[in-house]
Design an enzyme around this catalytic site. Structure first.
Site, PDB file in Angstrom:
ATOM      1  N   LYS A   1     -12.029  -4.470  -2.290  1.00  0.00           N
ATOM      2  CA  LYS A   1     -12.929  -3.313  -2.229  1.00  0.00           C
ATOM      3  C   LYS A   1     -12.286  -2.137  -2.954  1.00  0.00           C
ATOM      4  O   LYS A   1     -12.958  -1.347  -3.586  1.00  0.00           O
ATOM      5  CB  LYS A   1     -13.157  -2.901  -0.775  1.00  0.00           C
ATOM      6  CG  LYS A   1     -13.868  -3.940   0.041  1.00  0.00           C
ATOM      7  CD  LYS A   1     -14.402  -3.272   1.300  1.00  0.00           C
ATOM      8  CE  LYS A   1     -14.627  -4.274   2.384  1.00  0.00           C
ATOM      9  NZ  LYS A   1     -13.545  -4.272   3.378  1.00  0.00           N
TER      10      LYS A   1
ATOM     11  N   LYS B   1      -6.040 -10.106  -6.179  1.00  0.00           N
ATOM     12  CA  LYS B   1      -7.199 -10.570  -5.397  1.00  0.00           C
ATOM     13  C   LYS B   1      -8.364  -9.595  -5.578  1.00  0.00           C
ATOM     14  O   LYS B   1      -8.157  -8.393  -5.785  1.00  0.00           O
ATOM     15  CB  LYS B   1      -6.836 -10.755  -3.925  1.00  0.00           C
ATOM     16  CG  LYS B   1      -6.576  -9.480  -3.191  1.00  0.00           C
ATOM     17  CD  LYS B   1      -6.677  -9.629  -1.683  1.00  0.00           C
ATOM     18  CE  LYS B   1      -6.662  -8.240  -1.072  1.00  0.00           C
ATOM     19  NZ  LYS B   1      -7.160  -8.060   0.232  1.00  0.00           N
TER      20      LYS B   1
ATOM     21  N   LYS C   1       0.830  -1.210   0.000  1.00  0.00           N
ATOM     22  CA  LYS C   1       0.000   0.000   0.000  1.00  0.00           C
ATOM     23  C   LYS C   1       0.860   1.255   0.000  1.00  0.00           C
ATOM     24  O   LYS C   1       0.506   2.238  -0.646  1.00  0.00           O
ATOM     25  CB  LYS C   1      -0.950   0.015   1.201  1.00  0.00           C
ATOM     26  CG  LYS C   1      -2.129  -0.939   1.042  1.00  0.00           C
ATOM     27  CD  LYS C   1      -3.225  -0.631   2.039  1.00  0.00           C
ATOM     28  CE  LYS C   1      -4.421  -1.563   1.850  1.00  0.00           C
ATOM     29  NZ  LYS C   1      -5.407  -1.456   2.928  1.00  0.00           N
TER      30      LYS C   1
HETATM   31  P1  AMP Z   1     -11.161  -6.416   3.845  1.00  0.00           P
HETATM   32  O1  AMP Z   1     -11.997  -6.340   2.615  1.00  0.00           O
HETATM   33  O2  AMP Z   1      -9.717  -6.173   3.575  1.00  0.00           O
HETATM   34  O3  AMP Z   1     -11.721  -5.624   5.010  1.00  0.00           O
HETATM   35  O4  AMP Z   1     -11.220  -7.946   4.317  1.00  0.00           O
HETATM   36  C1  AMP Z   1     -12.217  -8.491   5.140  1.00  0.00           C
HETATM   37  C2  AMP Z   1     -12.082  -9.998   5.196  1.00  0.00           C
HETATM   38  O5  AMP Z   1     -12.328 -10.566   3.888  1.00  0.00           O
HETATM   39  C3  AMP Z   1     -10.685 -10.485   5.604  1.00  0.00           C
HETATM   40  O6  AMP Z   1     -10.827 -11.667   6.371  1.00  0.00           O
HETATM   41  C4  AMP Z   1     -10.030 -10.789   4.288  1.00  0.00           C
HETATM   42  O7  AMP Z   1      -9.006 -11.740   4.418  1.00  0.00           O
HETATM   43  C5  AMP Z   1     -11.208 -11.333   3.477  1.00  0.00           C
HETATM   44  N1  AMP Z   1     -10.987 -11.103   2.039  1.00  0.00           N
HETATM   45  C6  AMP Z   1     -10.876  -9.894   1.433  1.00  0.00           C
HETATM   46  N2  AMP Z   1     -10.690 -10.048   0.104  1.00  0.00           N
HETATM   47  C7  AMP Z   1     -10.691 -11.384  -0.128  1.00  0.00           C
HETATM   48  C8  AMP Z   1     -10.541 -12.191  -1.315  1.00  0.00           C
HETATM   49  N3  AMP Z   1     -10.381 -11.647  -2.512  1.00  0.00           N
HETATM   50  N4  AMP Z   1     -10.582 -13.537  -1.180  1.00  0.00           N
HETATM   51  C9  AMP Z   1     -10.765 -14.101   0.042  1.00  0.00           C
HETATM   52  N5  AMP Z   1     -10.910 -13.414   1.186  1.00  0.00           N
HETATM   53  C10 AMP Z   1     -10.876 -12.062   1.115  1.00  0.00           C
END
Ligand code: AMP
Ligand code: TRP
Length: 337
Positions: free
Chosen positions: A201, A198, A117
């Site tokens: 958001k 991946k 980041k």
């Molecule tokens: P975040 O969107 O970074 O707040 O992630 C929230 C949760 O979703 C965390 O446990 C991440 O590891 C999981 N997560 C986010 N993006 C992915 C993805 N592309 N595949 C699997 N898990 C994800």
């Protein structure tokens, strides 16, 4: 309320920093729901973490409530799980400071998410570097045993372990040392437009990148139709990076249907062409999300009930974490009159 005395405690959270997508669902939410009956659960909407990147204040408030509604729409039951908003429990930020004072800077500079980041921005905020210490505080003030997250968060949970162990070494046994729990399937859902990154958001505004949990069926169908594939025209799992697109589609189908790899390959044995693969994967995703979207609409219609759940959750979380905070402050030498 279920009897939680002998249950393992679980803590996890998602940032309200954008629209929740299929990666969040299969990497995190779906696993939380599956486990919730035999665990003592704390599921948090981590709005303080979302502040580590620039946010529009009104949008952040809206998305915080929407994220909470989605937790419940996906199947988190507020009777079995404590659902709350991170900033409602000030202990998180306070413990973050205390843990900052025992965390070597080098540990934070090594975090791959920080390195990635910070390469992509020219004004690096202190909060971005400190983000994993706040995450460690989130987890260890509840003495959580398990932290169910996607693969990308494993390193942060390992840091939380290191911080808990260091505190215990310096000040005596205080925190449970948490374990990351990574679901074998769905640990990493990749972008539909680019299966080498991946689904996130951050990129979910890019057309065709993510399937957002609240996308309507037509939109989901369009996203899958545009998904990248390859020229092999062979529907099977593979580690080959050139085939990452098809592998991702099969992975999504597998985790949603709960089938094994060989069952999945069997389902597509006689199928000709990637077009039909995309249609079938889109269909299972649309059907999985349909009841979630309906429940979401009902919850948002009666926001009073949602507010009550979050206020109750915050109260319970504060009660538990405040007693841990007193212990930590005392051990670190802060005067209590
Ligand atoms: P975040 O969107 O970074 O707040 O992630 C929230 C949760 O979703 C965390 O446990 C991440 O590891 C999981 N997560 C986010 N993006 C992915 C993805 N592309 N595949 C699997 N898990 C994800
Ligand atoms: N950092 C996590 C993410 O971006 C969110 C998070 C914050 C979290 N605190 C947590 C996840 C505690 C698990 C436990 O996905």
């Amino acid at each position: 309320m279920p009897d939680t005395i002998n249950m393992k405690r679980v803590f996890s959270g998602i940032q309200p920093s954008g629209d929740l997508h299929l990666g969040n669902y299969v990497g995190a939410l779906k696993g939380w729901v599956n486990q919730q009956n035999n665990r003592d659960n704390f599921f948090c909407i981590v709005d303080l973490h979302a502040l580590t990147v620039k946010q529009n204040p009104d949008e952040l408030r809206d998305r915080t409530l929407q994220t909470a509604a989605l937790y419940i729409a996906c199947g988190i039951d507020p009777i079995k799980s404590c659902v709350f908003i991170q900033s409602h429990v000030s202990v998180h930020a306070e413990v973050c400071w205390l843990l900052n004072c025992i965390t070597p800077l080098g540990w934070l500079e090594r975090m791959t998410q920080y390195k990635d980041k910070s390469l992509r921005t020219d004004s690096i905020l202190a909060g971005l570097l400190d983000y994993p210490v706040l995450m460690a505080a989130d987890i260890i003030i509840y003495d959580a045993h398990e932290v169910p997250v996607g693969e990308d968060q494993k390193q942060h949970v390992e840091l939380a372990r290191d911080i808990a162990q260091r505190f215990n070494r310096i000040y005596g046994e205080t925190f449970v040392v948490p374990e990351p729990v990574i679901s074998k399937t769905g640990a990493r859902v990749m972008g539909l437009n680019d299966a080498t990154i991946k689904m996130s958001k951050e990129h979910s505004k890019i057309r065709g990148h993510a399937v957002r949990l609240l996308d309507d069926p037509k939109e989901i169908e369009r996203s899958f139709k545009r998904a990248v594939t390859d020229s092999y025209n062979e529907i099977r799992f593979s580690d080959d990076t050139e085939r990452a697109g098809v592998n991702n589609l099969l992975g999504i189908y597998k985790v949603i249907t709960g089938k094994t790899e060989s069952q999945v390959e069997k389902d597509f044995e006689n199928l000709k062409g990637y077009g039909s693969l995309k249609t079938i994967v889109a269909e299972v995703v649309i059907e999985e999300l349909r009841p979630i979207q309906e429940k979401y609409a009902r919850i948002m219609n009666d926001s009073g009930e949602l507010h009550r759940i979050l206020l109750d959750g915050g109260e319970k979380a504060a009660e538990i974490s405040e007693s841990k905070l007193s212990e930590v402050k005392y051990k670190m030498g802060l005067l209590n009159l």
